[in-house]
Scaffold this active site. Structure first.
Site, PDB file in Angstrom:
ATOM      1  N   LYS A 111       0.833  -1.215   0.000  1.00 18.21           N
ATOM      2  CA  LYS A 111       0.000   0.000   0.000  1.00 18.21           C
ATOM      3  C   LYS A 111       0.865   1.260   0.000  1.00 18.21           C
ATOM      4  O   LYS A 111       0.642   2.207  -0.759  1.00 18.21           O
ATOM      5  CB  LYS A 111      -0.923  -0.017   1.218  1.00 18.21           C
ATOM      6  CG  LYS A 111      -1.630   1.284   1.494  1.00 18.21           C
ATOM      7  CD  LYS A 111      -2.529   1.674   0.335  1.00 18.21           C
ATOM      8  CE  LYS A 111      -2.943   3.114   0.440  1.00 18.21           C
ATOM      9  NZ  LYS A 111      -4.293   3.329   0.811  1.00 18.21           N
TER      10      LYS A 111
ATOM     11  N   CYS B 171      -3.401  10.798   1.733  1.00 20.72           N
ATOM     12  CA  CYS B 171      -2.769   9.506   1.481  1.00 20.72           C
ATOM     13  C   CYS B 171      -1.416   9.687   0.826  1.00 20.72           C
ATOM     14  O   CYS B 171      -0.385   9.368   1.405  1.00 20.72           O
ATOM     15  CB  CYS B 171      -3.655   8.680   0.564  1.00 20.72           C
ATOM     16  SG  CYS B 171      -5.348   8.655   1.117  1.00 20.72           S
TER      17      CYS B 171
END
Ligand code: SAJ
Length: 414
Positions: free
Chosen positions: A213, A267
């Site tokens: 991720k 993010c």
């Protein structure tokens, strides 16, 4: 192994709420838990406290059928999915306190056979850390970090990967990386995700899933930094960066992303720091990319300052405040930071145009700033700064702005 009759989602934000609603729409009973009374009350009325296309309809249906409920306190369930924020601290090291707090809430209701899945983007080692924390909180249970396949609980990491604005489609269609502390932990988590994911569920270890991720977002950050650096080089060399990128991208193996005013959202501008924090010596390009992208808003402000110097009474229109096109999300937005900096420096009259919001955030409202329509801004401004490529701005033609100094950070004029 029994199916999942009841799933609990801890954290009902941009990821947790859509996930809870999608699972409930598959007929599974879902209890969402959040610390915000406002969020819990809103959801229990069948409404939403965040903006995401079609989420309101899905939540309303799930609450009406009784499959989705929200609560401030956890209850026993077969699986617990943790979707809480993982920000970084002042020194850019990860702040795992929300995860620990979530575990403290669920620890008392855990029973043998439960699955715990961490969805929050986390530094490598966090899933194992969860197992260690739970061992302290529940000494009566055997945990997988030291009991392996003999453990009482299954613990896995399945990082969320959905794109804001397309969350409901991507929740179902994206492939998922599912990393277990042990292979059985991963298998059990895969059974959960197969309830609602149409994409492939790819099995790996918890550490690899965590790194995957972070890698995806760092990859994008590095590529955007390349584009942002090019835009600054092109300014110096008096080359139109948009034309340059279009031409270079005609090469079959070149695909340069778009420069912008900086990288926003919670993010891409955060996750690469988790890699830097874990391997500070080795993570060189990743760190530099972060610095380049973080510096871009300052560069844009400097360009605006120089443009303002040409006018006795500069009137500067900022087009867009959101962190990217066609959303209302202002969190970690470079456009917002640029507007705030201009207002605080009192460079001239500042006109703010953001068609996706009705009210300015307190950060800007405190300068007595007001939202303006695009037409008013076009009428009054002598400097036009395009900060977000919202669809409303993309209809502008060069002929509409010939009398103005244009600083187009998104390339809407090409
Ligand atoms: N941006 C550019 N140039 C580009 C692309 C993006 O300047 O060519 C800027 C955007 O304007 C924005 C920022 O980057 O300010 C991030 O936007 P984004 O659309 O690239 O990504 P996010 O933050 O909305 O979502 C990302 C996604 N990750 C990847 O595409 C690898 C999403 O799949 C993740 O789930 C999400 O982060 C997350 O939650 O981690």
């Amino acid at each position: 192994m029994l199916p999942f009759n009841r799933v609990s989602v801890i954290g009902l934000g941009y990821i947790g709420l859509p996930t809870a609603a999608v699972i409930a729409s598959r007929g599974v009973e879902v209890l969402g838990v959040d610390v915000s009374e406002h969020a819990v009350n809103t959801i229990n009325q069948g409404k939403v406290h965040i903006v995401e296309p079609d989420l309101d309809m899905l939540v309303q249906a799930a609450v009406t059928t009784g499959k989705l409920k929200a609560s401030l306190t956890p209850e026993p369930a077969d699986a617990f999915m943790i979707a809480v924020p993982t920000p970084f601290k002042e020194n850019k090291s990860p702040d795992l306190s929300y995860i620990k707090a979530a575990l403290e809430t669920i620890a008392p209701v855990l029973v043998k056979g439960n699955l715990i899945v961490l969805e929050s983007t986390s530094p490598v080692g966090t899933t194992e850390q969860i197992s260690r924390w739970l061992a302290d909180m529940r000494p009566d249970l055997k945990l997988p970090h030291n009991e392996g396949e003999q453990a009482d609980l299954f613990i896995a990491h399945c990082p969320e990967r959905v794109l804001p604005g397309r969350v409901l489609q991507e929740l179902v269609s994206n492939d998922r990386i599912i990393g277990g502390i042990t292979p059985r932990c991963a298998e059990r988590a895969i059974e959960l995700y197969q309830l609602f994911v149409r994409g492939e569920c790819l099995r790996t270890t918890a550490r690899t899933a965590e790194m995957a991720k972070l890698t995806e977002n760092a990859f994008r950050d590095v590529n955007i930094a390349f584009a942002n650096e090019l835009s600054v080089i092109c300014d110096t060399l008096k080359i139109n960066v948009w034309e340059l990128i279009k031409l270079a991208n005609r090469h079959p193996r070149v695909n340069i992303l778009s420069p912008g005013p900086g990288v926003g959202g919670h993010c891409i501008a955060v996750d690469p720091w988790f890699i830097v924090d874990s391997a500070p010596e080795q993570a060189q390009i990743i760190r530099k990319a972060r610095e380049i992208n973080d510096n871009k808003p300052l560069y844009v402000v400097e360009k605006i300052r120089q443009a303002a110097d040409q006018f006795k009474k500069p009137v500067i229109a900022c087009l867009g405040l959101a962190f990217k096109a066609d959303i209302d999300d202002l969190r970690e937005s470079p456009a917002l930071d640029i507007a705030k900096q201009l207002l605080s420096e009192n460079i001239g009259e500042i006109l703010l145009v953001e068609p996706n919001i009705k009210q300015l955030p307190a950060k800007l409202a405190k300068y007595n700033a007001e939202l303006t329509t695009l037409n008013q801004a076009l009428e009054k401004a002598n400097i036009l700064v395009v900060l977000v490529d919202h669809k409303q701005f993309k209809t502008l033609q060069p002929a509409d702005v010939t009398t103005k100094v244009v600083i187009d950070t998104r390339g809407i004029f090409g």
